[in-house]
Design a protein around this motif. Structure first.
Motif, PDB file in Angstrom:
ATOM      1  N   UNK A  20      65.070  13.106  57.339  1.00  0.00           N
ATOM      2  CA  UNK A  20      66.007  13.026  56.230  1.00  0.00           C
ATOM      3  C   UNK A  20      66.063  11.570  55.767  1.00  0.00           C
ATOM      4  N   UNK A  21      65.762  11.335  54.513  1.00  0.00           N
ATOM      5  CA  UNK A  21      65.757   9.963  54.021  1.00  0.00           C
ATOM      6  C   UNK A  21      65.226   9.908  52.605  1.00  0.00           C
ATOM      7  N   UNK A  22      64.518   8.818  52.291  1.00  0.00           N
ATOM      8  CA  UNK A  22      63.910   8.706  50.966  1.00  0.00           C
ATOM      9  C   UNK A  22      62.464   8.268  51.123  1.00  0.00           C
ATOM     10  N   UNK A  23      61.731   8.269  50.023  1.00  0.00           N
ATOM     11  CA  UNK A  23      60.288   8.054  50.084  1.00  0.00           C
ATOM     12  C   UNK A  23      59.914   6.671  50.589  1.00  0.00           C
ATOM     13  N   UNK A  24      60.774   5.694  50.423  1.00  0.00           N
ATOM     14  CA  UNK A  24      60.438   4.336  50.826  1.00  0.00           C
ATOM     15  C   UNK A  24      60.300   4.183  52.329  1.00  0.00           C
ATOM     16  N   UNK A  25      60.757   5.181  53.105  1.00  0.00           N
ATOM     17  CA  UNK A  25      60.657   5.116  54.553  1.00  0.00           C
ATOM     18  C   UNK A  25      59.497   5.947  55.097  1.00  0.00           C
ATOM     19  N   UNK A  26      58.736   6.608  54.234  1.00  0.00           N
ATOM     20  CA  UNK A  26      57.673   7.498  54.699  1.00  0.00           C
ATOM     21  C   UNK A  26      56.453   6.699  55.146  1.00  0.00           C
ATOM     22  N   UNK A  27      56.017   6.942  56.380  1.00  0.00           N
ATOM     23  CA  UNK A  27      54.854   6.244  56.931  1.00  0.00           C
ATOM     24  C   UNK A  27      53.550   6.959  56.620  1.00  0.00           C
ATOM     25  N   UNK A  47      67.592  12.556  50.618  1.00  0.00           N
ATOM     26  CA  UNK A  47      69.048  12.434  50.602  1.00  0.00           C
ATOM     27  C   UNK A  47      69.639  12.826  49.259  1.00  0.00           C
ATOM     28  N   UNK A  48      68.972  12.423  48.187  1.00  0.00           N
ATOM     29  CA  UNK A  48      69.555  12.658  46.868  1.00  0.00           C
ATOM     30  C   UNK A  48      69.521  14.131  46.482  1.00  0.00           C
ATOM     31  N   UNK A  49      68.757  14.977  47.213  1.00  0.00           N
ATOM     32  CA  UNK A  49      68.692  16.405  46.903  1.00  0.00           C
ATOM     33  C   UNK A  49      69.755  17.198  47.648  1.00  0.00           C
TER      34      UNK A  49
END
Length: 205
Positions: free
Chosen positions: A32-39, A202-204
C-alpha cells in the motif's frame, strides 16, 4: 477496493500450475503506497482512446514525459494485446512502466486481460535482456495495479486471477529462449518472473 478486499483476492488466487515438470513458486504480495516507492516496473492498463489519467499521469512524471510523448506520436498501447515497456534509468523508483493495452472500455473480460498481460510479461522479459538488467539469477519482479477494476469493470478477484494466471505460461516461454553467445555455445537464458506485487494506491482508497 479496500485493503482487505485486495488481500483476500490475492490470498485466494495463484498462477495455474501445470504438471509436466516441477514448478518453482512465484511470490505474490500486496503493498500500500504510491508509485514513487515501487522498486519494480509497474504494470498499468490503458483503454483504447483514453487520455492519461491518475496512475498513468503520475508515472509520466516519473519517466520524464515518455508516456505522453508516445501517446502524441500515436505509439501508445490501447488496442487489445498491445504493450509498451519503458524502463527507468539507473536505480530510480519506480523502475519503469509496463503499459498494457486493454481494448475498448466496457469490452474487457478476464480472458482478454489474461492474454494481454501474458504479452506484457514476455515483452518485459525481452526488454530486461536488451537492457542487461537480469542479473545472475535471471529473476524478474513486477509490480501491478488492479488492472481493469473500477466502475463497471472486472471484480477484484477476476483481475487478480487474470494477472496471475499467465505467469507460469510466460516463465515456460522464457525457459525456451536460447541465444548464441560470443564463443559459439548456446546460452540458456534463466529468465523467470519470481514475484508479482500488487500495489494498492493510497489515493484510490
Amino acid at each position: 477496493p479496500t485493503a482487505e478486499d485486495l488481500e483476500a483476492a490475492v490470498m485466494g488466487a495463484s498462477p495455474t500450475q501445470e504438471q509436466e515438470q516441477p514448478i518453482r513458486s512465484v511470490r505474490v504480495s500486496v503493498v500500500h503506497g504510491n508509485l514513487s516507492f515501487c522498486s519494480n516496473p509497474v504494470a498499468i492498463g490503458h483503454y483504447e482512446g483514453d487520455d492519461l489519467f491518475s496512475a498513468e499521469r503520475e508515472m509520466d512524471q516519473h519517466l520524464n514525459g515518455r508516456l505522453s510523448l508516445g501517446q502524441r506520436l500515436g505509439l501508445y498501447p490501447g488496442v487489445e494485446g498491445s504493450v509498451n515497456v519503458l524502463l527507468n534509468e539507473g536505480n530510480k523508483k519506480p523502475r519503469g512502466a509496463i503499459i498494457v493495452g486493454l481494448g475498448k472500455a466496457g469490452e474487457l473480460s478476464p480472458n482478454k486481460l489474461s492474454n494481454s498481460f501474458a504479452n506484457a510479461l514476455r515483452e518485459y522479459g525481452v526488454k530486461a535482456m536488451e537492457h542487461h538488467t537480469l542479473g545472475e539469477t535471471g529473476e524478474l519482479k513486477i509490480s501491478t495495479l488492479l488492472i481493469g477494476t473500477g466502475g463497471t469493470g472486472l471484480s477484484i478477484t477476476n483481475s487478480v486471477n487474470a494477472i496471475l494466471s499467465p505467469v507460469l505460461q510466460a516463465n515456460k516461454s522464457f525457459a525456451q529462449v536460447v541465444d548464441g553467445n560470443p564463443v559459439g555455445f548456446g546460452h540458456q537464458y534463466n529468465i523467470r518472473i519470481s514475484e508479482v506485487e500488487f500495489v494498492e494506491l493510497y489515493k484510490d482508497q
